[in-house]
Design a protein around this motif. Structure first.
Motif, PDB file in Angstrom:
ATOM      1  N   LEU A 192      -7.896  -2.105  -2.066  1.00 24.10           N
ATOM      2  CA  LEU A 192      -8.026  -2.976  -0.890  1.00 24.10           C
ATOM      3  C   LEU A 192      -7.344  -2.346   0.321  1.00 24.10           C
ATOM      4  CD1 LEU A 192      -7.441  -6.497  -2.476  1.00 24.10           C
ATOM      5  CD2 LEU A 192      -9.570  -5.666  -1.447  1.00 24.10           C
ATOM      6  N   ALA A 193      -6.245  -1.614   0.066  1.00 22.02           N
ATOM      7  CA  ALA A 193      -5.550  -0.954   1.178  1.00 22.02           C
ATOM      8  C   ALA A 193      -6.451   0.074   1.853  1.00 22.02           C
ATOM      9  CB  ALA A 193      -4.269  -0.299   0.675  1.00 22.02           C
ATOM     10  N   SER A 194      -7.398   0.644   1.097  1.00 20.59           N
ATOM     11  CA  SER A 194      -8.307   1.604   1.725  1.00 20.59           C
ATOM     12  C   SER A 194      -9.169   0.907   2.784  1.00 20.59           C
ATOM     13  CB  SER A 194      -9.182   2.290   0.675  1.00 20.59           C
ATOM     14  OG  SER A 194     -10.123   1.382   0.132  1.00 20.59           O
ATOM     15  N   LEU A 195      -9.393  -0.395   2.606  1.00 22.36           N
ATOM     16  CA  LEU A 195     -10.124  -1.143   3.632  1.00 22.36           C
ATOM     17  C   LEU A 195      -9.298  -1.240   4.914  1.00 22.36           C
ATOM     18  CD1 LEU A 195     -11.687  -4.127   1.645  1.00 22.36           C
ATOM     19  CD2 LEU A 195     -12.694  -1.906   2.169  1.00 22.36           C
ATOM     20  N   LEU A 196      -7.969  -1.369   4.749  1.00 25.24           N
ATOM     21  CA  LEU A 196      -7.102  -1.417   5.930  1.00 25.24           C
ATOM     22  C   LEU A 196      -7.212  -0.125   6.741  1.00 25.24           C
ATOM     23  CD1 LEU A 196      -3.846  -3.023   4.497  1.00 25.24           C
ATOM     24  CD2 LEU A 196      -5.280  -3.967   6.305  1.00 25.24           C
ATOM     25  N   LEU A 197      -7.342   0.992   6.036  1.00 25.42           N
ATOM     26  CA  LEU A 197      -7.481   2.269   6.749  1.00 25.42           C
ATOM     27  C   LEU A 197      -8.793   2.300   7.532  1.00 25.42           C
ATOM     28  CD1 LEU A 197      -6.129   4.755   4.060  1.00 25.42           C
ATOM     29  CD2 LEU A 197      -4.919   3.793   6.037  1.00 25.42           C
ATOM     30  N   ALA A 198      -9.834   1.751   6.927  1.00 23.47           N
ATOM     31  CA  ALA A 198     -11.124   1.696   7.632  1.00 23.47           C
ATOM     32  C   ALA A 198     -11.025   0.775   8.855  1.00 23.47           C
ATOM     33  CB  ALA A 198     -12.219   1.213   6.691  1.00 23.47           C
ATOM     34  N   ILE A 199     -10.285  -0.334   8.695  1.00 19.11           N
ATOM     35  CA  ILE A 199     -10.099  -1.248   9.833  1.00 19.11           C
ATOM     36  C   ILE A 199      -9.330  -0.538  10.949  1.00 19.11           C
ATOM     37  CG2 ILE A 199      -8.928  -3.357  10.595  1.00 19.11           C
ATOM     38  CD1 ILE A 199      -9.563  -4.561   7.820  1.00 19.11           C
ATOM     39  N   ALA A 234       0.812  -1.211   0.000  1.00 21.97           N
ATOM     40  CA  ALA A 234       0.000   0.000   0.000  1.00 21.97           C
ATOM     41  C   ALA A 234       0.849   1.266   0.000  1.00 21.97           C
ATOM     42  CB  ALA A 234      -0.919   0.005   1.220  1.00 21.97           C
ATOM     43  N   ALA A 235       0.426   2.213  -0.815  1.00 24.61           N
ATOM     44  CA  ALA A 235       1.009   3.545  -0.772  1.00 24.61           C
ATOM     45  C   ALA A 235      -0.019   4.452  -0.103  1.00 24.61           C
ATOM     46  CB  ALA A 235       1.321   4.029  -2.180  1.00 24.61           C
ATOM     47  N   VAL A 236       0.211   4.698   1.179  1.00 25.47           N
ATOM     48  CA  VAL A 236      -0.738   5.495   1.955  1.00 25.47           C
ATOM     49  C   VAL A 236      -0.183   6.907   2.116  1.00 25.47           C
ATOM     50  CG1 VAL A 236      -1.867   5.735   4.195  1.00 25.47           C
ATOM     51  CG2 VAL A 236      -1.659   3.481   3.158  1.00 25.47           C
ATOM     52  N   LEU A 263      -5.899  10.010   6.101  1.00 25.56           N
ATOM     53  CA  LEU A 263      -5.042   9.077   5.366  1.00 25.56           C
ATOM     54  C   LEU A 263      -5.797   8.527   4.169  1.00 25.56           C
ATOM     55  CD1 LEU A 263      -3.445   7.007   8.281  1.00 25.56           C
ATOM     56  CD2 LEU A 263      -2.418   8.900   7.006  1.00 25.56           C
ATOM     57  N   HIS A 264      -5.097   8.388   3.057  1.00 28.69           N
ATOM     58  CA  HIS A 264      -5.712   7.863   1.847  1.00 28.69           C
ATOM     59  C   HIS A 264      -4.784   6.830   1.224  1.00 28.69           C
ATOM     60  CE1 HIS A 264      -8.236  11.512   1.781  1.00 28.69           C
ATOM     61  NE2 HIS A 264      -7.112  12.131   2.121  1.00 28.69           N
ATOM     62  N   ALA A 265      -5.388   5.809   0.629  1.00 26.86           N
ATOM     63  CA  ALA A 265      -4.640   4.922  -0.260  1.00 26.86           C
ATOM     64  C   ALA A 265      -5.013   5.357  -1.660  1.00 26.86           C
ATOM     65  CB  ALA A 265      -5.019   3.473  -0.003  1.00 26.86           C
ATOM     66  N   ARG A 266      -4.093   6.001  -2.349  1.00 23.81           N
ATOM     67  CA  ARG A 266      -4.435   6.581  -3.655  1.00 23.81           C
ATOM     68  C   ARG A 266      -4.034   5.641  -4.781  1.00 23.81           C
ATOM     69  NH1 ARG A 266      -6.306  11.573  -3.041  1.00 23.81           N
ATOM     70  NH2 ARG A 266      -5.438  12.941  -1.456  1.00 23.81           N
ATOM     71  N   GLY A 267      -4.939   5.430  -5.698  1.00 26.45           N
ATOM     72  CA  GLY A 267      -4.630   4.587  -6.847  1.00 26.45           C
ATOM     73  C   GLY A 267      -5.878   3.871  -7.314  1.00 26.45           C
ATOM     74  N   ASP A 268      -5.826   3.387  -8.531  1.00 25.17           N
ATOM     75  CA  ASP A 268      -7.006   2.769  -9.132  1.00 25.17           C
ATOM     76  C   ASP A 268      -6.954   1.247  -9.141  1.00 25.17           C
ATOM     77  OD1 ASP A 268      -8.087   5.211  -9.616  1.00 25.17           O
ATOM     78  OD2 ASP A 268      -7.387   5.328 -11.700  1.00 25.17           O
ATOM     79  N   ASP A 269      -5.793   0.687  -8.861  1.00 25.13           N
ATOM     80  CA  ASP A 269      -5.681  -0.766  -8.967  1.00 25.13           C
ATOM     81  C   ASP A 269      -6.304  -1.434  -7.743  1.00 25.13           C
ATOM     82  OD1 ASP A 269      -3.044  -1.637  -7.118  1.00 25.13           O
ATOM     83  OD2 ASP A 269      -3.187   0.465  -7.725  1.00 25.13           O
ATOM     84  N   VAL A 270      -6.547  -2.722  -7.866  1.00 28.28           N
ATOM     85  CA  VAL A 270      -7.248  -3.473  -6.825  1.00 28.28           C
ATOM     86  C   VAL A 270      -6.468  -3.471  -5.510  1.00 28.28           C
ATOM     87  CG1 VAL A 270      -7.894  -5.819  -6.167  1.00 28.28           C
ATOM     88  CG2 VAL A 270      -8.581  -4.922  -8.381  1.00 28.28           C
ATOM     89  N   THR A 271      -5.157  -3.663  -5.585  1.00 30.69           N
ATOM     90  CA  THR A 271      -4.366  -3.727  -4.352  1.00 30.69           C
ATOM     91  C   THR A 271      -4.484  -2.427  -3.562  1.00 30.69           C
ATOM     92  OG1 THR A 271      -2.815  -5.209  -5.446  1.00 30.69           O
ATOM     93  CG2 THR A 271      -2.079  -4.192  -3.413  1.00 30.69           C
ATOM     94  N   THR A 272      -4.390  -1.298  -4.263  1.00 28.18           N
ATOM     95  CA  THR A 272      -4.477  -0.013  -3.566  1.00 28.18           C
ATOM     96  C   THR A 272      -5.868   0.210  -2.994  1.00 28.18           C
ATOM     97  OG1 THR A 272      -2.848   0.866  -5.100  1.00 28.18           O
ATOM     98  CG2 THR A 272      -4.077   2.461  -3.801  1.00 28.18           C
TER      99      THR A 272
END
Ligand SMILES: [Zn+2]
Length: 198
Positions: A130-137, A105-107, A119-128
């Motif tokens: 999904l990283a936005s879910l980590l921020l919510a967690i 993740a690039a946060v 905090l944001h995970a910026r990007g359009d790909d699936v991995t990035t």
């Protein structure tokens, strides 16, 4: 959204999580275990669902490996929710897909004009995405709501539900379909064992 002409139960949760966690609940509840429909099994259906839930940009690529990662992350999160529900804690192997997302993740932090840091995970790909879910967690772990997002105590079900009960002791996605079934199973097991059911 419908699957095979019927409404998807995850679109109308009886125990919905508050908005930041709702996306995570929705991801976990893209499959009806143990042998029901899986919205991520078919790439075309999966794409619609992922775009609709902001886990994929509309024009972003989605290859087989991406979809596999989403499914593996879904099950990693489910393992965490089993732990939240009082079941076994997730193993390192359970968490490996989510750890892979965390490491990739690039946060970025943003300072808003009022001084709030987000905090944001910026990007359009699936991995990035999904990283936005980590921020919510992470946010939910800090405000205490994470522990209330649980997987159903029925190990054949494991549907994600939000435990808004007063004592936070909820164990079932639904008492009628899972709670009673489990109670009946235990009742029969005790009777078979020759013990008086209590
Ligand atoms: Zn259940």
């Amino acid at each position: 959204m419908t699957v095979d002409g019927r409404a998807w139960p995850g679109d109308d949760e009886t125990k919905p999580a508050p908005p930041p966690l709702r996306r995570i609940q929705a991801l976990v509840n893209t499959v009806e275990r143990p042998d029901g429909a899986d919205r991520l099994a078919d790439p075309a259906d999966a794409r619609d669902w992922l775009v609709g839930n902001a886990l994929l940009a509309p024009h972003a690529r989605l290859d087989v490996a991406d979809l596999e990662l989403v499914v593996r992350v879904r099950e990693a999160v489910r393992a965490m929710l089993v732990g939240n529900g009082g079941g076994p804690r997730p193993t390192p192997a359970d968490l490996a897909p989510l750890r892979r997302v965390a490491e990739a993740a690039a946060v970025r932090a943003t300072l808003e004009s009022d001084g709030t840091v987000t905090l944001h995970a910026r990007g359009d790909d699936v991995t990035t995405r999904l990283a936005s879910l980590l921020l919510a967690i992470r946010d939910a772990q800090r405000d205490g709501t994470w522990a209330l997002l649980k997987a159903c105590g029925n190990d054949e079900c494991r549907w994600a539900f939000y435990d808004a009960s007063r004592n936070h002791g909820g164990m079932w996605c639904d008492m009628a379909s899972c709670g009673n079934k489990l109670k009946n199973r235990e009742f029969r097991a005790r009777r078979r064992a020759g013990r008086t059911p209590s």
